[in-house]
Scaffold this motif. Structure first.
Motif, mmCIF file in Angstrom:
data_model
loop_
_atom_site.group_PDB
_atom_site.id
_atom_site.type_symbol
_atom_site.label_atom_id
_atom_site.label_comp_id
_atom_site.label_asym_id
_atom_site.label_seq_id
_atom_site.Cartn_x
_atom_site.Cartn_y
_atom_site.Cartn_z
ATOM 1 N N ALA A 72 0.834 -1.205 0.000
ATOM 2 C CA ALA A 72 0.000 0.000 0.000
ATOM 3 C C ALA A 72 0.872 1.259 0.000
ATOM 4 O O ALA A 72 0.567 2.240 -0.696
ATOM 5 N N ALA A 73 1.967 1.228 0.771
ATOM 6 C CA ALA A 73 2.868 2.388 0.823
ATOM 7 C C ALA A 73 3.550 2.641 -0.508
ATOM 8 O O ALA A 73 3.830 3.792 -0.877
ATOM 9 N N GLN A 74 3.826 1.584 -1.244
ATOM 10 C CA GLN A 74 4.436 1.747 -2.573
ATOM 11 C C GLN A 74 3.425 2.252 -3.591
ATOM 12 O O GLN A 74 3.768 3.033 -4.481
ATOM 13 N N LYS A 92 -2.902 16.732 12.953
ATOM 14 C CA LYS A 92 -1.646 16.242 12.381
ATOM 15 C C LYS A 92 -1.902 15.007 11.518
ATOM 16 O O LYS A 92 -2.723 14.152 11.857
ATOM 17 N N THR A 93 -1.175 14.932 10.400
ATOM 18 C CA THR A 93 -1.321 13.797 9.499
ATOM 19 C C THR A 93 0.048 13.200 9.165
ATOM 20 O O THR A 93 1.076 13.884 9.243
ATOM 21 N N ARG A 94 0.049 11.919 8.795
ATOM 22 C CA ARG A 94 1.256 11.238 8.353
ATOM 23 C C ARG A 94 0.884 10.399 7.128
ATOM 24 O O ARG A 94 -0.070 9.617 7.181
ATOM 25 N N ASP A 95 1.638 10.563 6.039
ATOM 26 C CA ASP A 95 1.342 9.775 4.845
ATOM 27 C C ASP A 95 1.990 8.404 4.947
ATOM 28 O O ASP A 95 2.735 8.102 5.884
ATOM 29 N N TYR A 96 1.702 7.574 3.943
ATOM 30 C CA TYR A 96 2.190 6.185 3.983
ATOM 31 C C TYR A 96 3.711 6.121 3.996
ATOM 32 O O TYR A 96 4.308 5.317 4.723
ATOM 33 N N ALA A 97 4.356 6.943 3.182
ATOM 34 C CA ALA A 97 5.815 6.915 3.109
ATOM 35 C C ALA A 97 6.443 7.293 4.447
ATOM 36 O O ALA A 97 7.427 6.684 4.888
#
Length: 511
Positions: free
Chosen positions: A10-12, A25-30
């Motif tokens: 999913a991260a790729q 606050k947010t954090r993306d997959y990478a």
């Protein structure tokens, strides 16, 4: 396939998509993947090898979730710890499960500090947030991580079970268990990018369900704990599509004075599990949240879902008077589980006959940890749920009660959940627990402990008369006791056994 590989895929595919949203606050997959790799390297640098049991403790936070993925990346075993544990409970749990690595978030620092003084065998105790995180991760960038092939029967998590009947034990779940649970979720909740609200503890069913969505690139909205209005506000603000809560938490939302002030139209699946839900309260939920209610019947020992009552099943039951009884069911068996009803002699029973619900599936756990050999279940080709139930002609399963919660009054068997359904139908009752209380005449007398809705009132005589309309005399409560608050598990499930044990304390028998 490794569970962590599903996240990596999913991260790729979606590296820049938001994965975790906590407050503003947010954090993306990478970002999450990089942080999890750093935690994995930190563990390996300190000699933490493959299949090591790693405890993790804290409320729902992004840092805690990154810690879980770090454990998976380094091929260790995730041991979630109840965030409400006292120092003594933490000591007992980590000792029983032979855990010698503990990761935690700062909100539980004092409990961890007290427990650590009594756990000299702990090799590493490390923070997942604040300055402490950077200290123990420093200098581990050079570590090369293992790339192991899939190990279908390798244990990757030890989840607590049995907290209402004694000291908790570890339920060992394998890669195959998790892979089957992911496939089950995909069959029941199709589509990419669900927006899942994580409000119940990550250490329990809600956390497992969130991880089942990993291949579909979910966005997880992280709340530290359940609070009715916070959940309702989050549904509206973040356009939540998927949500899990136990029935008692849903009852709190249904009785909240501001429940009609929020927009719930984004919901696709409002999943409830952990205990049977009152049919009357379920109708209220369908009216408030829409045709999105989805029931799971599952156990930690049979991970994912054994049966499912889908939104379509709920809608059909409401629309067709001949199907309304299905609202009291747990749905039909999922496509990855064979579910049957077994009699006392081991024979499989026909539709309509009551017996123990048994299961065969790759969802069934591997083994218990922290349980003496003489207390472990005997080997069997079926998983025994200890739940009494029956199946109708259309394949819908109905759970009557737990075998061990049955009340024997005057020589008759009474199942508490049936009485609780009748009690919860009263409009003034918010929640209840029905148990057998010691009684010289009856052996056990049926007694209902109730919480009353705010600004409502009900007398004992009124509620008993109300129950007599639908229950026989032997099942109708002999007494009604109003309490401010019933004891609950970390996920909000009423602990009927805790109420019962207090009343049976110092008695020569427990039945």
């Amino acid at each position: 396939m490794h569970l962590i590989d599903m996240f990596n895929t999913a991260a790729q595919r979606w590296p820049d998509r938001i994965f975790l949203r906590e407050g503003e606050k947010t954090r993306d997959y990478a970002t999450v993947r990089s942080a999890a790799i750093a935690i994995a390297k930190g563990l390996r640098a300190r000699g933490v090898g493959v299949d090591t049991r790693v405890g993790i403790m804290g409320p729902n936070t992004s840092d805690l979730i990154e810690g879980v993925f770090g454990i998976f990346i380094v091929h260790c075993i995730w041991v979630p710890v109840n965030v409400r544990s006292t120092a003594s409970e933490l000591v007992d749990y980590l000792t029983a499960l032979d855990v010698d690595i503990l990761l935690y978030t700062s909100s539980v620092t004092e409990v961890v500090r007290q427990a650590q003084a009594r756990l000299p065998h702990l090799r590493l105790v490390a923070a997942l947030d604040g300055p402490g995180r950077h200290e123990w991760l420093a200098g581990s960038d050079h570590v090369v991580l293992d790339d192991l092939p899939p190990r279908a029967h390798a244990v990757i998590s030890l989840t607590s079970s049995g907290g209402t009947t004694g000291k908790p034990k570890g339920v060992a779940l394998t890669e195959l268990n998790w892979e089957t649970a992911v496939a089950t979720a995909a069959s029941q909740f199709p589509g990419d990018h669900p927006v899942f609200l994580l409000a119940a503890p990550m250490s329990h069913a809600a956390g497992g369900l969130a991880l089942m969505f990993l291949p579909r690139g979910p966005e997880l909205i992280v709340l530290p704990s359940f609070e009715p209005e916070a959940v309702m506000a989050a549904i509206e603000k973040h356009h939540i599509t998927h949500l899990f809560l136990p029935p008692t938490a849903i009852y709190m939302m249904l009785s909240h004075p501001k429940r009609h002030q929020y927009d719930f139209s984004s919901l696709k699946y409002f999943i409830y599990a952990g205990a049977p839900m009152s049919v009357d309260k379920l109708r209220e939920a369908l009216a408030l949240f829409g045709p999105v209610m989805t029931q799971f019947y599952a156990q930690m020992e049979c991970f994912g879902s054994i049966t499912c009552l889908t939104p379509d099943h709920h809608a059909e039951a409401l629309a067709d008077p001949h199907k309304q009884h299905r609202l009291a069911s747990a749905g039909q068996a999922n496509i990855y589980a064979r579910v049957e009803i077994m009699g006392e002699n081991g024979d499989l029973l026909k539709a309509g006959e009551r017996g123990e619900i048994v299961v065969r599936s790759n969802l069934v756990f591997s083994h218990y940890v922290g349980v003496p050999d003489d207390q472990k279940p005997k080997p069997d080709t079926w998983h025994h749920t200890s739940d009494v139930g029956y199946r109708d002609e259309d394949g819908f399963f109905y759970i009557v009660d737990r075998l061990r919660d049955m009340i024997i009054t005057g020589g008759f068997n009474v199942y508490p959940s049936e009485v609780e359904q009748a009690v919860l139908a009263h409009p003034a009752v918010k929640d209840c627990a029905v148990i057998g209380v010691p009684d010289e005449k009856w052996g056990e007398a049926v007694v209902a402990f109730i919480e009353v809705k705010p600004s409502e009132a009900v007398t004992e005589s009124d509620l008993i008369a109300f129950c007599r309309k639908t229950l026989s005399g032997v099942k109708t409560p002999k007494r009604v006791i109003v309490v401010d608050e019933l004891p609950r598990s970390p996920v909000g499930k009423v602990l009927r056994r805790v109420v019962r044990d207090e009343l049976w304390k110092n008695r020569p028998r427990n039945i």
